[in-house]
Write a protein that holds these residues in place. Structure first.
Motif, PDB file in Angstrom:
ATOM      1  N   HIS A  70      -0.427  -0.113 -11.459  1.00  0.00           N
ATOM      2  CA  HIS A  70      -1.584   0.238 -10.752  1.00  0.00           C
ATOM      3  C   HIS A  70      -2.410   0.881 -12.003  1.00  0.00           C
ATOM      4  O   HIS A  70      -2.365   1.662 -12.623  1.00  0.00           O
ATOM      5  CB  HIS A  70      -1.416   1.608  -9.980  1.00  0.00           C
ATOM      6  N   PHE A  99       2.389   9.526  -8.594  1.00  0.00           N
ATOM      7  CA  PHE A  99       2.235   8.042  -7.896  1.00  0.00           C
ATOM      8  C   PHE A  99       3.650   7.189  -8.360  1.00  0.00           C
ATOM      9  O   PHE A  99       4.224   6.544  -7.560  1.00  0.00           O
ATOM     10  CB  PHE A  99       0.851   7.453  -8.574  1.00  0.00           C
ATOM     11  N   GLU A 109      -1.182  13.286 -11.272  1.00  0.00           N
ATOM     12  CA  GLU A 109      -1.439  12.325 -10.258  1.00  0.00           C
ATOM     13  C   GLU A 109      -0.708  10.967 -10.767  1.00  0.00           C
ATOM     14  O   GLU A 109      -0.170  10.531  -9.865  1.00  0.00           O
ATOM     15  CB  GLU A 109      -2.980  11.974  -9.971  1.00  0.00           C
ATOM     16  N   ARG A 165      -4.337   9.459   0.230  1.00  0.00           N
ATOM     17  CA  ARG A 165      -4.805   8.332  -0.404  1.00  0.00           C
ATOM     18  C   ARG A 165      -3.862   7.088  -0.049  1.00  0.00           C
ATOM     19  O   ARG A 165      -2.777   7.252   0.338  1.00  0.00           O
ATOM     20  CB  ARG A 165      -4.658   8.330  -1.952  1.00  0.00           C
ATOM     21  N   HIS A 166      -4.376   5.978   0.160  1.00  0.00           N
ATOM     22  CA  HIS A 166      -3.730   4.910   0.099  1.00  0.00           C
ATOM     23  C   HIS A 166      -4.083   3.730  -0.865  1.00  0.00           C
ATOM     24  O   HIS A 166      -5.391   3.445  -1.115  1.00  0.00           O
ATOM     25  CB  HIS A 166      -4.292   3.939   1.720  1.00  0.00           C
ATOM     26  N   LEU A 167      -2.850   3.731  -1.652  1.00  0.00           N
ATOM     27  CA  LEU A 167      -3.131   3.127  -3.090  1.00  0.00           C
ATOM     28  C   LEU A 167      -2.457   1.767  -2.966  1.00  0.00           C
ATOM     29  O   LEU A 167      -1.395   1.709  -2.553  1.00  0.00           O
ATOM     30  CB  LEU A 167      -2.698   3.980  -3.900  1.00  0.00           C
ATOM     31  N   TYR A 168      -3.055   0.763  -3.919  1.00  0.00           N
ATOM     32  CA  TYR A 168      -2.451  -0.555  -4.351  1.00  0.00           C
ATOM     33  C   TYR A 168      -1.373  -0.067  -5.362  1.00  0.00           C
ATOM     34  O   TYR A 168      -1.234   0.661  -5.977  1.00  0.00           O
ATOM     35  CB  TYR A 168      -3.460  -1.419  -4.873  1.00  0.00           C
ATOM     36  N   CYS A 169      -0.048  -0.718  -4.962  1.00  0.00           N
ATOM     37  CA  CYS A 169       1.133  -0.698  -5.620  1.00  0.00           C
ATOM     38  C   CYS A 169       1.418  -1.788  -5.787  1.00  0.00           C
ATOM     39  O   CYS A 169       2.038  -2.959  -5.025  1.00  0.00           O
ATOM     40  CB  CYS A 169       2.102   0.262  -5.272  1.00  0.00           C
ATOM     41  N   THR A 196       0.954  -1.362  -0.041  1.00  0.00           N
ATOM     42  CA  THR A 196      -0.125   0.056  -0.150  1.00  0.00           C
ATOM     43  C   THR A 196       0.802   1.361  -0.107  1.00  0.00           C
ATOM     44  O   THR A 196       1.778   1.323   0.875  1.00  0.00           O
ATOM     45  CB  THR A 196      -0.963   0.117   0.964  1.00  0.00           C
ATOM     46  N   GLN A 248       1.273   5.231   0.137  1.00  0.00           N
ATOM     47  CA  GLN A 248       0.538   6.434   0.705  1.00  0.00           C
ATOM     48  C   GLN A 248       0.864   7.729  -0.206  1.00  0.00           C
ATOM     49  O   GLN A 248       1.945   8.087  -0.451  1.00  0.00           O
ATOM     50  CB  GLN A 248       0.768   6.917   2.245  1.00  0.00           C
ATOM     51  N   ASN A 258      -5.578   1.835 -12.395  1.00  0.00           N
ATOM     52  CA  ASN A 258      -6.164   2.971 -12.698  1.00  0.00           C
ATOM     53  C   ASN A 258      -5.691   4.050 -13.322  1.00  0.00           C
ATOM     54  O   ASN A 258      -6.037   5.107 -14.157  1.00  0.00           O
ATOM     55  CB  ASN A 258      -6.847   3.675 -11.284  1.00  0.00           C
ATOM     56  N   TYR A 259      -4.113   4.210 -13.202  1.00  0.00           N
ATOM     57  CA  TYR A 259      -3.298   5.192 -13.751  1.00  0.00           C
ATOM     58  C   TYR A 259      -2.562   4.818 -14.914  1.00  0.00           C
ATOM     59  O   TYR A 259      -2.423   5.727 -15.882  1.00  0.00           O
ATOM     60  CB  TYR A 259      -2.273   5.523 -12.489  1.00  0.00           C
TER      61      TYR A 259
END
Length: 475
Positions: free
Chosen positions: A89, A110, A106, A68-72, A62, A64, A91-92
């Motif tokens: 990721h 990331f 963004e 945001r706490h995002l999957y990587c 995860t 940060q 979505n990106y």
């Protein structure tokens, strides 16, 4: 020496320009010199499936980013002796193309965070993180702000290479505060502020340990207002840590002796090169004549590439005793210019408003000369490939073109091409005309080709300079 290259594209996974060629080839030469060099990239949707199938997941965690706490995910692939890591990721990055989205700030924020956050997860602690262009420019900023005080990270040095100063990654300051958890002190005065917003690239210029550009002349040029893109003052103040190292090309990949795209493979045989020309003339519907010089242009059809000069004297160029082959896409006005010229002068010009790697190689092999009249050119790769394929470059003396092409001197016989200094259409026309005339003097032309043959534009020399830079930093 352990070096992690952080970049937004690399051959053969994703390419929009010359950056991808550098990232695809420089690490191989550094590895030959005894370094452990690895590369980290975004895992784009358009990476060919046969590469994705071979990737293995080495970590998920995860990340940060602000609130945001995002999957990587980090995936790994060995390719041609180099370890590549891919930041996952969806979505990106699971989109078509690499750039041009409203959330690019963004997306690459990331990616910058992932470059540093993934290090404990990949069993590779670099001595140097080598960042390339604006998409990774915030890595040195994040390192200084959040990582440099941690004992396991404290030894790391950062290098930023500017491949093209024009692209600066400028976005709103509030986005930078959010994505990078930076306070207002990072945006006032001598800081990230640029054009009222904030800049990824400026961050890298300010916070990296060393700045490099892709040719010595470009390193000097960007310290002046004409080339400096509003960063000339900053760069001039940092000239003590600014180095120009000219790009090379992959001599294994770019080799007319083994290139599968060519009709006839060759090295220095003029006869075999002319066979490639006559085959190309036949294919393109131009008059088949080995004795008429063919001038190639393979480029993005944009203002930077000097095409306004070509537009200004297009009819005079068509009057020369030469054939022209154009390949590329870009701005509508230049696409239309070459379509019009090919329609009006079908025996003189063949224009292809597309991009095709096979045709590009055939143009390098079939052309006798290669025109690059650029307005500015940080390094340029076309002139290097042209010389590798024994096509004589005609260039404007700017950036890497000035560093890599030596103007032919009638008296001394020294020179590897033709050049002009002022950004002027008639200077270009005069230079092209001189090249066409000298093509018809076999002794002169063979001398120029002999001079080119002695030059080495592989990555070997440049990689030695990078290696020296890394060693100085780490020591």
């Amino acid at each position: 020496m352990k070096v992690l290259f952080a970049a937004s594209e690399a051959v053969p996974f994703a390419k929009t320009g010359g950056l991808a060629d550098v990232i695809g080839s420089l690490p191989k030469e550094l590895v030959r010199q005894g370094m452990d060099v690895r590369v980290i990239l975004p895992k784009y949707g358009e990476i060919p499936a046969h590469f994705k199938e071979k990737m293995e997941t080495v970590a998920t965690f995860t990340l940060q980013m602000g609130w945001r706490h995002l999957y990587c995910g980090i995936l790994k692939l060995e390719h041609e002796g180099i370890t590549f890591y891919f930041v996952d990721h969806e979505n990106y990055f699971l989109r078509s193309g690499c750039y041009g989205y409203n959330d690019d700030a963004e997306r690459f924020a990331f990616f910058c965070r992932a470059v540093l956050d993934c290090i404990p997860h990949i069993d590779f602690m670099p001595d140097v993180i080598h960042c390339h262009d604006w998409q990774t420019g915030m890595v040195p900023v994040l390192y200084r702000a959040h990582f440099s005080y941690q004992p396991e990270y404290a030894h790391i040095k950062t290098v930023l290479t500017v491949h093209n100063l024009k692209y600066q990654g400028v976005f709103g300051q509030e986005q930078f505060m959010d994505f990078f958890t930076l306070g207002p002190e990072h945006f006032g005065g001598f800081a990230l502020e640029l054009h009222g917003g904030a800049s990824f690239l400026k961050g890298g210029l300010l916070y990296s340990d060393v700045i490099t550009t892709v040719s010595p002349t470009y390193a000097q040029e960007i310290q002046t207002p004409y080339f400096g893109e509003n960063l000339d003052g900053l760069l001039k103040s940092q000239r003590h840590r600014l180095h120009g190292i000219v790009n090379g090309i992959d001599y294994e990949e770019m080799d007319p002796m083994t290139d599968p795209h060519l009709e006839v493979n060759y090295r220095d045989s003029i006869i075999k090169k002319q066979l490639n020309k006559t085959k190309l003339q036949e294919k393109l519907g131009l008059p088949v004549n080995k004795d008429i010089p063919m001038i190639g242009i393979v480029t993005r059809l944009v203002e930077q590439k000097g095409l306004s000069l070509v537009a200004h004297v297009i009819e005079e160029l068509m009057e020369l005793d030469a054939q022209w082959v154009i390949l590329g896409t870009g701005e509508y006005q230049y696409e239309q210019l070459f379509r019009w010229a090919a329609d009006r002068y079908p025996d003189k010009m063949s224009a292809h408003i597309t991009f095709n790697e096979k045709m590009a190689r055939q143009i390098y092999a079939g052309s006798d000369m290669f025109l690059m009249p650029s307005q500015f050119e940080p390094c340029g790769i076309g002139q290097l490939i042209a010389m590798r394929y024994r096509s004589v470059p005609i260039v404007r003396e700017t950036g890497g073109l000035k560093d890599t092409v030596i103007a032919y001197d009638d008296e001394t016989g020294i020179g590897t091409g033709f050049s002009f200094s002022y950004y002027n259409a008639h200077d270009m026309l005069y230079t092209v005309n001189r090249a066409v005339k000298l093509y018809n003097e076999p002794l002169v032309w063979s001398k120029i080709l002999s001079n080119i043959k002695k030059k080495d534009f592989s990555w070997r020399k440049s990689a030695l300079q990078y290696a020296s830079l890394y060693n100085q930093l780490v020591k």
